[in-house]
Design a protein around this motif. Structure first.
Motif, mmCIF file in Angstrom:
data_model
loop_
_atom_site.group_PDB
_atom_site.id
_atom_site.type_symbol
_atom_site.label_atom_id
_atom_site.label_comp_id
_atom_site.label_asym_id
_atom_site.label_seq_id
_atom_site.Cartn_x
_atom_site.Cartn_y
_atom_site.Cartn_z
ATOM 1 N N THR A 38 15.327 -1.503 -9.222
ATOM 2 C CA THR A 38 13.917 -1.296 -9.555
ATOM 3 C C THR A 38 13.415 0.070 -9.112
ATOM 4 O O THR A 38 12.236 0.382 -9.332
ATOM 5 N N LEU A 39 14.275 0.884 -8.491
ATOM 6 C CA LEU A 39 13.869 2.204 -8.018
ATOM 7 C C LEU A 39 14.229 3.268 -9.044
ATOM 8 O O LEU A 39 15.296 3.224 -9.659
ATOM 9 N N GLU A 40 13.342 4.224 -9.219
ATOM 10 C CA GLU A 40 13.666 5.400 -10.013
ATOM 11 C C GLU A 40 14.551 6.318 -9.183
ATOM 12 O O GLU A 40 14.358 6.481 -7.977
ATOM 13 N N ARG B 275 4.762 0.707 -10.840
ATOM 14 C CA ARG B 275 4.940 1.919 -10.055
ATOM 15 C C ARG B 275 5.237 1.629 -8.589
ATOM 16 O O ARG B 275 5.558 2.523 -7.834
ATOM 17 N N GLN B 276 5.094 0.361 -8.179
ATOM 18 C CA GLN B 276 5.353 -0.014 -6.804
ATOM 19 C C GLN B 276 6.571 -0.935 -6.739
ATOM 20 O O GLN B 276 6.953 -1.550 -7.736
ATOM 21 N N ILE B 277 7.126 -1.017 -5.559
ATOM 22 C CA ILE B 277 8.281 -1.878 -5.329
ATOM 23 C C ILE B 277 7.813 -3.323 -5.238
ATOM 24 O O ILE B 277 6.747 -3.618 -4.684
ATOM 25 N N ALA B 278 8.589 -4.237 -5.812
ATOM 26 C CA ALA B 278 8.254 -5.664 -5.732
ATOM 27 C C ALA B 278 8.329 -6.130 -4.281
ATOM 28 O O ALA B 278 9.197 -5.704 -3.514
ATOM 29 N N HIS B 279 7.382 -6.993 -3.894
ATOM 30 C CA HIS B 279 7.340 -7.490 -2.524
ATOM 31 C C HIS B 279 6.974 -8.964 -2.545
ATOM 32 O O HIS B 279 6.911 -9.592 -3.607
ATOM 33 N N ILE B 280 6.736 -9.536 -1.385
ATOM 34 C CA ILE B 280 6.464 -10.963 -1.259
ATOM 35 C C ILE B 280 5.185 -11.326 -2.015
ATOM 36 O O ILE B 280 4.146 -10.682 -1.846
ATOM 37 N N ASP B 281 5.260 -12.355 -2.842
ATOM 38 C CA ASP B 281 4.110 -12.869 -3.583
ATOM 39 C C ASP B 281 3.748 -14.233 -2.989
ATOM 40 O O ASP B 281 4.446 -15.227 -3.209
ATOM 41 N N THR B 282 2.682 -14.266 -2.217
ATOM 42 C CA THR B 282 2.296 -15.513 -1.547
ATOM 43 C C THR B 282 1.807 -16.564 -2.531
ATOM 44 O O THR B 282 1.939 -17.763 -2.276
ATOM 45 N N GLU B 283 1.223 -16.134 -3.658
ATOM 46 C CA GLU B 283 0.764 -17.105 -4.660
ATOM 47 C C GLU B 283 1.951 -17.759 -5.342
ATOM 48 O O GLU B 283 1.984 -18.979 -5.536
ATOM 49 N N LYS C 91 0.844 -1.199 0.000
ATOM 50 C CA LYS C 91 0.000 0.000 0.000
ATOM 51 C C LYS C 91 0.873 1.240 0.000
ATOM 52 O O LYS C 91 1.815 1.358 0.790
ATOM 53 N N GLU C 92 0.542 2.177 -0.887
ATOM 54 C CA GLU C 92 1.253 3.448 -0.898
ATOM 55 C C GLU C 92 0.708 4.343 0.212
ATOM 56 O O GLU C 92 -0.498 4.407 0.439
ATOM 57 N N THR C 93 1.599 5.018 0.891
ATOM 58 C CA THR C 93 1.218 5.870 2.015
ATOM 59 C C THR C 93 1.703 7.297 1.756
ATOM 60 O O THR C 93 2.565 7.543 0.899
ATOM 61 N N TRP C 94 1.151 8.219 2.531
ATOM 62 C CA TRP C 94 1.520 9.623 2.407
ATOM 63 C C TRP C 94 1.848 10.167 3.801
ATOM 64 O O TRP C 94 1.064 10.914 4.384
#
Length: 766
Positions: free
Chosen positions: A453-455, A631-639, A14-17
């Motif tokens: 993977t980061l801009e 647009r988001q950082i790769a994270h854990i993929d449970t599937e 989730k993107e936060t501000w």
């Protein structure tokens, strides 16, 4: 009733501000601590006192509402010095003044409390605000008063101010939220920065030995091997092939050593006896300070060492005058990078020798803001969470927030970046040794971020799910909010790295085997834990192992299925293309088949334009995909990880120790299943080997008739290619493949039939 599976938890990113001062898109580092929310603290620095009674054992007590903090007592000292800092979160302060009391531990007053020598109080509104990089506030002398507000002879030097977590006093300060922690546990709650020791590969190349003295003079075929020991690690060479008193080995024994070099290298030549015993022929001790360091593949100069022989006669040690010799090359190889993490997620790629380091290309900034919904790990349902982040040689540890499932850290750290294709690891742990030193720091969850993977110069603020695989299944342990920024001042230097080798040059010029790398990685992880455990507070072994993925090489049926599915998905495009072409060649859609055939003829007529068009199409496709870029950082993929559909038996096996602690039917069942899996893999490998050997047998005359046919066929094809233009033959082959179903027979083709009849070495397998 039907058994319904429980609803899956939300493992999305989730993107936060958050309320941070850094802009969403910036041009690089702006100000210190611009990736975290500022937290205000009341700091009180108690420096020293003077003019106190000589018979007193003074200490200072701070009272701030329900908070109470004390300094260490000074025995019979009228002019004590403490120089301690106390920090109180301003959000939790509910009073308007702070009372500071100087007490005497030696005298107990009425009510059981220690006698008060004097006191001083100040209002919170009087505390000045201080923001770094301002210089530290100068302490002042304050007169002490008694309970009637009458001045006494003693004075107390202190300073107080309102600051943030950016204050240099923050890491060493006593925080009010750890008031329930006593004794040595307080030190384990403070934030610290650790540096890994510089690791070297030590190569011990054992060449030969001369004039070894046998105890049994009648023995004609002695068996000798070399045993090398560094610290607690012992490596052995193989038995020398020439069984004489002048054996040769020419074998490398590899160690991982860390600066400073505390232990020496001990090498001994051992004779292997008949009753599985060993007898030392002598040993040598090599201080690592005398070992040559090399940065390239040039071999170190060989050197003869005298083997020390010590005999004990009548309880007295006597040195033997004649000593055997052993020839070795001992070197510290600085051209390698010592791998302490898995190769696919390493955080550093630099060689050991600093002279080979290149300038950094950028800066990585990490803001560890807070966590929410942390699951308790201890029996008391209490969470004492802290974070550890590792990148390169620098480890950071945040302070421990005591008894909170939603801790706020708001600490920011920076690293120099030498290669973008690296990974930073952030782990959340539950501090288990606040009260019990024997307890473990349990892992709550872990996050990995790949810098490539980061801009550049963009601030990423996300809430990452903390996913843990437990014996009961996958579970979300909470979320951690991070802010990340990768700044690169020179984009040309960054792009140039993509053409450079990933590892230092020595890994390719003088490569190490996969078995050596696995052993050396285990040694490096052990050495790092031993060195980091010397710090205060120490990093526990379970923390270091978790951050380094020390168990990633162990067998897991779940990870095996996940990796198999990854391989299958790689070929999904080829399978789809084959199915599409099968429909085309069968003329299921005549219009599409005709267009494909016309395109094929055009390709043969204009091959140069076709190649250019293919690359232009790839470029155009890549440009179109830019709008759909992640647009988001790769994270854990449970599937992808098969975390949900894993069988409880597989989880129990994955969490089993190595070597296994299971016995009886459980171990037998797992062994039988592993034999079944290995049998299927064995069959697939055998089929692949058979196809390759059939190709080799085309010219081997193992089947003389088949080889004669193939030789004649090659001769005819060679003559045809000399006479007929190549594009005519390609047109004929394409037309034959694209022929309509009316002229097609659904049986294997001639090349398939011919190849399947070729002999293979499978007939010779026992």
């Amino acid at each position: 009733m039907t058994n319904q599976k429980p609803p899956k938890e939300d493992f999305s990113l989730k993107e936060t501000w958050p309320n941070i001062s850094g802009r969403r898109v910036s041009t690089g580092p702006m100000t210190a601590f611009d990736l975290v929310e500022h937290m205000q603290y009341l700091y009180v620095r108690v420096v020293k006192a003077r003019g106190l009674p000589a018979i007193a054992d003074p200490y200072v007590e701070l009272k701030l509402g329900n908070y109470r903090a004390i300094t260490r007592p000074m025995i019979k000292n009228p002019n004590p010095e403490w120089n301690q800092v106390f920090a109180f979160s301003k959000d939790r302060i509910q009073v308007v003044s702070v009372e500071i009391l100087v007490k005497d531990k030696a005298i107990v007053a009425e009510g059981g409390d220690h006698r008060t020598i004097g006191k001083f109080a100040f209002a919170l509104v009087e505390a000045p605000a201080r923001v770094p990089p301002d210089s530290p506030l100068a302490p002042q002398w304050y007169m002490l008063e008694d309970k009637n507000k009458a001045r006494i002879g003693g004075e107390l030097m202190l300073s107080f101010w309102i600051g943030t977590q950016a204050d240099e006093a923050f890491p060493e300060a006593w925080h009010a939220d750890v008031a329930a922690v006593s004794g040595d546990g307080v030190s384990s709650t403070r934030s610290k920065v650790y540096l890994s020791p510089r690791l070297w590969y030590m190569r011990v190349n054992v060449i030969q030995a001369q004039d070894l003295v046998l105890k049994d003079k009648n023995k004609t075929t002695p068996e000798f091997f070399v045993k090398a020991q560094f610290g607690n690690l012992i490596l052995r060479s193989g038995v020398s092939p020439n069984k004489t008193v002048n054996p040769t080995w020419n074998e490398d024994l590899m160690f991982v050593v860390a600066e400073p070099f505390d232990d020496p290298l001990v090498v001994s030549v051992e004779e292997k006896l008949n009753n599985n015993k060993e007898e030392s022929m002598g040993r040598i001790v090599v201080p690592l300070g005398d070992v040559a360091k090399r940065n390239d593949a040039a071999a170190a100069a060989p050197k003869w060492y005298n083997l020390g022989m010590v005999e004990v006669a009548a309880g007295v040690q006597k040195e033997v005058k004649f000593a055997s010799k052993v020839q070795m090359r001992v070197s510290l190889d600085g051209g390698y990078h010592v791998l302490d993490e898995p190769a696919h997620s390493t955080s550093d790629l630099r060689p050991t020798a600093k002279i080979l380091w290149k300038p950094p290309i950028g800066v990585l900034e990490l803001g560890i803001l807070n966590a929410t919904g942390l699951s308790p790990m201890k029996p008391k349902n209490q969470v004492d969470a802290y974070c550890v982040a590792k990148y390169g040689m620098k480890w950071v540890r945040t302070r421990t927030v005591v008894d909170s499932s939603s801790p706020k850290w708001n600490e920011q750290y920076t690293w120099e970046v030498y290669d973008p294709c690296t990974v930073i690891t952030i782990g959340v742990f539950d501090n288990g040794n606040l009260q019990d030193k024997a307890a473990m720091d349990l892992n709550i969850g872990k996050v990995k971020i790949r810098l490539s993977t980061l801009e550049t110069d963009r601030i990423y603020t996300h809430s990452y799910p903390l996913v843990a695989l437990q014996p009961s299944g996958v579970k979300k342990m909470g979320e951690i909010q991070l802010a990340v920024r990768f700044s690169c001042p020179n984009m040309l230097n960054l792009l140039q790295l993509y053409s450079q080798p990933l590892l230092p040059k020595m890994h390719y010029v003088l490569p190490l085997s996969i078995y050596q790398l696995a052993s050396l990685r285990h040694q490096a992880a052990l050495i790092l834990w031993l060195r980091l455990s010397r710090a205060e507070p120490p990093l526990r072994k379970e923390v270091v192992d978790c951050m380094l993925d020390a168990t990633a090489h162990l067998w897991s049926f779940r990870r095996g299925k996940a990796n198999f599915d990854r391989i299958i998905k790689l070929f999904d495009g080829l399978v789809a293309l084959f199915k599409w072409f099968d429909q085309i060649r069968k003329w299921t859609n005549p219009l599409a088949s005709a267009l494909v055939y016309i395109t094929f003829v055009f390709v043969l007529c204009q091959p140069g334009l076709t190649i250019a068009a293919a690359f232009l199409c790839l470029s155009f496709r890549g440009a179109l995909n830019y709008r759909k870029r992640p647009r988001q950082i790769a994270h854990i993929d449970t599937e992808l990880s098969h975390a949900y559909d894993v069988h409880p038996e597989d989880l129990d096996e994955e969490f089993d120790s190595f070597p296994s602690k299971k016995t009886g039917d459980i171990l037998k069942r797992r062994y039988d299943r592993l034999r079944g899996i290995a049998g299927r893999i064995q069959a697939v490998l055998g089929d692949i080997a058979t196809q390759g050997e059939r190709m080799q047998s085309l010219l081997s005359w193992r089947d003389p008739r088949a080889t004669a046919l193939f030789v004649i066929f090659c001769l005819i094809v060679g003559i045809v290619f000399c006479v007929v233009p190549a594009w005519w033959l390609a047109l004929f082959a394409g037309t034959y493949v694209m022929r309509p179903p009316y002229w097609r027979i659904n049986i294997p083709t001639f090349p398939q039939n011919f190849l399947r009849r070729m002999p293979a070495k499978s007939d010779s397998i026992l």
